[in-house]
Scaffold this motif. Structure first.
Motif, PDB file in Angstrom:
ATOM      1  N   HIS A 166       0.451  -1.405  -0.017  1.00  0.00           N
ATOM      2  CA  HIS A 166       0.044   0.203  -0.090  1.00  0.00           C
ATOM      3  C   HIS A 166       0.942   0.994   0.398  1.00  0.00           C
ATOM      4  O   HIS A 166      -0.199   2.042  -0.087  1.00  0.00           O
ATOM      5  CB  HIS A 166      -0.592   0.178   1.584  1.00  0.00           C
ATOM      6  N   ARG A 167       1.847   0.568   0.323  1.00  0.00           N
ATOM      7  CA  ARG A 167       3.005   2.181  -0.254  1.00  0.00           C
ATOM      8  C   ARG A 167       4.568   1.883   0.000  1.00  0.00           C
ATOM      9  O   ARG A 167       4.815   0.526  -0.126  1.00  0.00           O
ATOM     10  CB  ARG A 167       3.163   2.933   1.478  1.00  0.00           C
ATOM     11  N   ALA A 168       5.754   2.655  -0.438  1.00  0.00           N
ATOM     12  CA  ALA A 168       6.899   2.645  -0.337  1.00  0.00           C
ATOM     13  C   ALA A 168       7.179   1.982   0.081  1.00  0.00           C
ATOM     14  O   ALA A 168       7.519   2.883   1.512  1.00  0.00           O
ATOM     15  CB  ALA A 168       7.057   3.270  -2.029  1.00  0.00           C
ATOM     16  N   SER A 169       8.445   1.340  -0.165  1.00  0.00           N
ATOM     17  CA  SER A 169       9.734   1.017   1.303  1.00  0.00           C
ATOM     18  C   SER A 169      10.233   2.081   1.077  1.00  0.00           C
ATOM     19  O   SER A 169      10.913   2.520   0.261  1.00  0.00           O
ATOM     20  CB  SER A 169       9.549  -0.635   1.216  1.00  0.00           C
ATOM     21  N   PRO A 170      10.337   2.518   2.420  1.00  0.00           N
ATOM     22  CA  PRO A 170      11.986   3.477   2.428  1.00  0.00           C
ATOM     23  C   PRO A 170      13.548   2.765   1.627  1.00  0.00           C
ATOM     24  O   PRO A 170      13.799   3.558   0.987  1.00  0.00           O
ATOM     25  CB  PRO A 170      12.447   2.569   3.522  1.00  0.00           C
ATOM     26  N   TRP A 171      13.470   1.533   0.870  1.00  0.00           N
ATOM     27  CA  TRP A 171      14.768   1.047   0.542  1.00  0.00           C
ATOM     28  C   TRP A 171      14.473   1.342  -0.916  1.00  0.00           C
ATOM     29  O   TRP A 171      15.218   1.818  -1.898  1.00  0.00           O
ATOM     30  CB  TRP A 171      14.917  -0.252   0.913  1.00  0.00           C
ATOM     31  N   ALA A 172      12.797   0.876  -1.125  1.00  0.00           N
ATOM     32  CA  ALA A 172      12.982   1.149  -2.581  1.00  0.00           C
ATOM     33  C   ALA A 172      12.561   2.643  -3.162  1.00  0.00           C
ATOM     34  O   ALA A 172      13.302   3.417  -3.951  1.00  0.00           O
ATOM     35  CB  ALA A 172      11.534   1.134  -2.740  1.00  0.00           C
ATOM     36  N   LEU A 173      12.120   3.481  -2.338  1.00  0.00           N
ATOM     37  CA  LEU A 173      11.911   4.683  -2.427  1.00  0.00           C
ATOM     38  C   LEU A 173      13.766   5.668  -2.553  1.00  0.00           C
ATOM     39  O   LEU A 173      13.492   6.234  -3.670  1.00  0.00           O
ATOM     40  CB  LEU A 173      11.663   5.745  -1.755  1.00  0.00           C
ATOM     41  N   ALA A 174      14.735   5.199  -1.762  1.00  0.00           N
ATOM     42  CA  ALA A 174      15.471   5.326  -2.080  1.00  0.00           C
ATOM     43  C   ALA A 174      16.890   5.378  -3.547  1.00  0.00           C
ATOM     44  O   ALA A 174      17.374   5.856  -3.569  1.00  0.00           O
ATOM     45  CB  ALA A 174      16.743   5.275  -0.745  1.00  0.00           C
ATOM     46  N   LEU A 249       7.232   7.827 -14.123  1.00  0.00           N
ATOM     47  CA  LEU A 249       5.855   7.176 -13.578  1.00  0.00           C
ATOM     48  C   LEU A 249       7.086   6.532 -12.064  1.00  0.00           C
ATOM     49  O   LEU A 249       6.621   5.855 -11.575  1.00  0.00           O
ATOM     50  CB  LEU A 249       6.363   5.600 -14.421  1.00  0.00           C
ATOM     51  N   SER A 250       8.741   6.312 -12.368  1.00  0.00           N
ATOM     52  CA  SER A 250       9.445   6.967 -11.268  1.00  0.00           C
ATOM     53  C   SER A 250       8.554   7.271  -9.899  1.00  0.00           C
ATOM     54  O   SER A 250       8.605   6.310  -9.184  1.00  0.00           O
ATOM     55  CB  SER A 250      11.046   7.195 -11.350  1.00  0.00           C
ATOM     56  N   ARG A 251       8.439   8.502  -9.989  1.00  0.00           N
ATOM     57  CA  ARG A 251       7.447   9.423  -8.815  1.00  0.00           C
ATOM     58  C   ARG A 251       6.716   9.035  -8.830  1.00  0.00           C
ATOM     59  O   ARG A 251       6.639   8.782  -7.876  1.00  0.00           O
ATOM     60  CB  ARG A 251       7.747  10.915  -9.748  1.00  0.00           C
ATOM     61  N   SER A 252       6.053   8.255  -9.410  1.00  0.00           N
ATOM     62  CA  SER A 252       4.370   7.668  -9.202  1.00  0.00           C
ATOM     63  C   SER A 252       4.599   6.644  -8.079  1.00  0.00           C
ATOM     64  O   SER A 252       3.597   6.525  -7.398  1.00  0.00           O
ATOM     65  CB  SER A 252       3.796   7.465 -10.545  1.00  0.00           C
ATOM     66  N   LEU A 253       5.674   6.204  -8.774  1.00  0.00           N
ATOM     67  CA  LEU A 253       6.279   4.714  -7.897  1.00  0.00           C
ATOM     68  C   LEU A 253       5.650   5.082  -5.605  1.00  0.00           C
ATOM     69  O   LEU A 253       5.577   4.594  -5.206  1.00  0.00           O
ATOM     70  CB  LEU A 253       6.810   3.806  -8.171  1.00  0.00           C
ATOM     71  N   ASP A 254       6.651   6.070  -6.109  1.00  0.00           N
ATOM     72  CA  ASP A 254       7.065   6.683  -4.886  1.00  0.00           C
ATOM     73  C   ASP A 254       5.805   7.005  -3.838  1.00  0.00           C
ATOM     74  O   ASP A 254       5.751   6.812  -3.387  1.00  0.00           O
ATOM     75  CB  ASP A 254       8.166   7.736  -5.324  1.00  0.00           C
ATOM     76  N   HIS A 255       5.308   7.964  -5.181  1.00  0.00           N
ATOM     77  CA  HIS A 255       3.925   8.224  -3.897  1.00  0.00           C
ATOM     78  C   HIS A 255       3.122   7.599  -4.014  1.00  0.00           C
ATOM     79  O   HIS A 255       2.200   8.588  -3.295  1.00  0.00           O
ATOM     80  CB  HIS A 255       3.814  10.070  -4.935  1.00  0.00           C
ATOM     81  N   HIS A 256       2.988   6.259  -4.016  1.00  0.00           N
ATOM     82  CA  HIS A 256       1.892   5.833  -3.768  1.00  0.00           C
ATOM     83  C   HIS A 256       0.743   5.604  -2.356  1.00  0.00           C
ATOM     84  O   HIS A 256       2.344   5.589  -2.100  1.00  0.00           O
ATOM     85  CB  HIS A 256       2.122   4.201  -4.802  1.00  0.00           C
ATOM     86  N   LEU A 277      12.444  -4.780  -3.141  1.00  0.00           N
ATOM     87  CA  LEU A 277      11.436  -3.491  -3.627  1.00  0.00           C
ATOM     88  C   LEU A 277      10.065  -3.572  -1.991  1.00  0.00           C
ATOM     89  O   LEU A 277      10.210  -2.602  -1.969  1.00  0.00           O
ATOM     90  CB  LEU A 277      10.871  -3.311  -4.730  1.00  0.00           C
ATOM     91  N   VAL A 278       9.930  -4.775  -2.116  1.00  0.00           N
ATOM     92  CA  VAL A 278       8.561  -4.643  -1.476  1.00  0.00           C
ATOM     93  C   VAL A 278       8.812  -6.180   0.020  1.00  0.00           C
ATOM     94  O   VAL A 278       8.251  -7.207  -0.112  1.00  0.00           O
ATOM     95  CB  VAL A 278       7.259  -4.941  -2.023  1.00  0.00           C
ATOM     96  N   PRO A 279       9.528  -5.120   0.796  1.00  0.00           N
ATOM     97  CA  PRO A 279       9.318  -6.309   1.782  1.00  0.00           C
ATOM     98  C   PRO A 279       9.067  -6.901   2.660  1.00  0.00           C
ATOM     99  O   PRO A 279       7.246  -7.106   2.887  1.00  0.00           O
ATOM    100  CB  PRO A 279       9.948  -5.342   3.258  1.00  0.00           C
ATOM    101  N   LEU A 280       8.646  -8.612   3.050  1.00  0.00           N
ATOM    102  CA  LEU A 280       7.719  -9.318   3.406  1.00  0.00           C
ATOM    103  C   LEU A 280       6.782  -8.625   4.610  1.00  0.00           C
ATOM    104  O   LEU A 280       5.297  -8.598   4.696  1.00  0.00           O
ATOM    105  CB  LEU A 280       8.260 -10.326   3.941  1.00  0.00           C
ATOM    106  N   PHE A 303      14.733 -14.145  -8.069  1.00  0.00           N
ATOM    107  CA  PHE A 303      14.536 -13.856  -9.207  1.00  0.00           C
ATOM    108  C   PHE A 303      14.579 -12.547  -8.374  1.00  0.00           C
ATOM    109  O   PHE A 303      14.234 -10.973  -8.795  1.00  0.00           O
ATOM    110  CB  PHE A 303      13.598 -13.936  -9.995  1.00  0.00           C
ATOM    111  N   GLY A 304      14.053 -12.464  -7.253  1.00  0.00           N
ATOM    112  CA  GLY A 304      13.325 -11.555  -6.644  1.00  0.00           C
ATOM    113  C   GLY A 304      11.946 -10.877  -6.992  1.00  0.00           C
ATOM    114  O   GLY A 304      11.091 -11.448  -7.633  1.00  0.00           O
ATOM    115  N   HIS A 305      11.555  -9.056  -7.241  1.00  0.00           N
ATOM    116  CA  HIS A 305      10.712  -8.586  -7.442  1.00  0.00           C
ATOM    117  C   HIS A 305      10.864  -9.338  -8.780  1.00  0.00           C
ATOM    118  O   HIS A 305       9.095  -9.523  -9.564  1.00  0.00           O
ATOM    119  CB  HIS A 305      11.053  -6.952  -7.386  1.00  0.00           C
TER     120      HIS A 305
END
Length: 329
Positions: A166-174, A249-256, A277-280, A303-305
């Motif tokens: 439901h939101r971006a993780s800090p690691w993915a945002l960074a 679209l990268s910014r859109s992901l950050d602001h989701h 990118l999306v921790p458990l 393969f992760g994400h």
């Protein structure tokens, strides 16, 4: 002004013709406050018009032609079979497809995941679709799918959200902030393209895992192994995507940001244990906040994400199980 266009692909021999069109978005107000006076949404409807409706949405580089980017799942005899389902897909607003977006690599107003969902809702209404049997989204598409589920309410039967919360993780945002930095600081068209190549290379590293790269390239010559692999990924992406679209679209992901409590449909959240990118823990929080009508399905993958693309059998099984529960054969 965007013109209303529709086209039916020839060769409709199995009831699975793809209908493609451009939906005008007149005075479409974005969440940021900007107005698209003559916006346009490119869409595709693949399958019989009276079949159960499934909206299919992918990552930021995916588009309405789902038969090209998700061939493992979309097509005859696949989990998302256009002979059984009516598959609806779009080109992203702000992307490099046929929907409204940056042209000539110019900046475009910020686009939120809720904007994409609002545009899809307008499309569904335009097509006369009242009931949506399922929304299947992966990565950015799963972010948009969450917002669409909130808008549809009880018009939606099931949401399948793969590799998103439901939101971006800090690691993915960074990580995405670093990807954009080079593009934002480039002063020439050539420099922006080079920076886009590097941004995609950094993004791909976030999609995979160190273990997968070690198993694949550990003993190889770096120039023909992992470095060559990165070059190929970056160049291929830059050949079909603009720097401005990537930034948008990268910014859109950050602001989701989605309020999970607004999702009324039965929901399956697919989490990959190794997803950087999306921790458990974030996926678990998402499911908990949706409520008792949500379930978490975990898979493990080197393969992760990118498991939604690479783990073809596991993803197909999950989709088929969810759709068979929602739409009996």
């Amino acid at each position: 002004m965007a013109a209303l266009q529709e086209h039916v692909d020839p060769g409709d021999t199995d009831g699975a013709a793809a209908r493609r069109g451009i939906l005008p978005l007149h005075d479409f107000r974005l969440a940021c406050g900007s107005l698209l006076a003559d916006g346009a949404l490119a869409w595709q409807s693949w399958g019989p018009q009276r079949a159960p409706v499934v909206v299919v949405l992918g990552g930021i580089s995916a588009g309405r032609d789902i038969g090209t980017w998700w061939t493992a799942q979309c097509g005859p005899a696949r989990a998302l079979d256009p002979r059984r389902f009516r598959l609806i897909s779009i080109d992203w607003l702000g992307g490099s497809g046929e929907s409204s977006g940056p042209r000539d690599d110019r900046e475009f107003p910020p686009v939120d995941s809720i904007d994409q969902a609002h545009a899809i809702l307008l499309l569904l209404n335009h097509l006369g679709i009242g009931r949506v049997d399922a929304v299947v989204g992966a990565s950015y598409g799963a972010c948009v799918g969450q917002c669409l589920a909130g808008l549809l309410g009880h018009r939606l039967g099931r949401l399948i959200a793969i590799g998103a919360a439901h939101r971006a993780s800090p690691w993915a945002l960074a990580l995405r902030t670093l990807q954009r930095a080079g593009i934002e600081s480039a002063t020439t068209k050539h420099g922006r393209r080079d920076a886009l190549v590097r941004a995609r290379q950094l993004a791909v590293l976030g999609y995979r895992t160190p273990g997968e790269l070690e198993d694949r390239f550990g003993e190889s010559d770096p120039s023909s192994g992992v470095l060559g692999w990165l070059v190929a990924h970056g160049e291929r992406f830059a050949s079909r995507f603009s720097a401005a679209s990537f930034l948008c679209l990268s910014r859109s992901l950050d602001h989701h940001l989605c309020e999970p409590e607004t999702i009324a449909a039965a929901t399956t959240v697919v989490a990959i244990d190794e997803d950087l990118l999306v921790p458990l823990a974030l996926a678990r929080e998402f499911v908990r906040r949706i409520g008792s009508h949500a379930e978490l399905v975990r898979i493990t993958s080197p393969f992760g994400h990118d498991a939604f693309l690479k783990e073809e059998g596991a993803i197909a099984t999950i989709i088929q199980s969810c759709l068979s529960a929602e739409i009996p054969a």
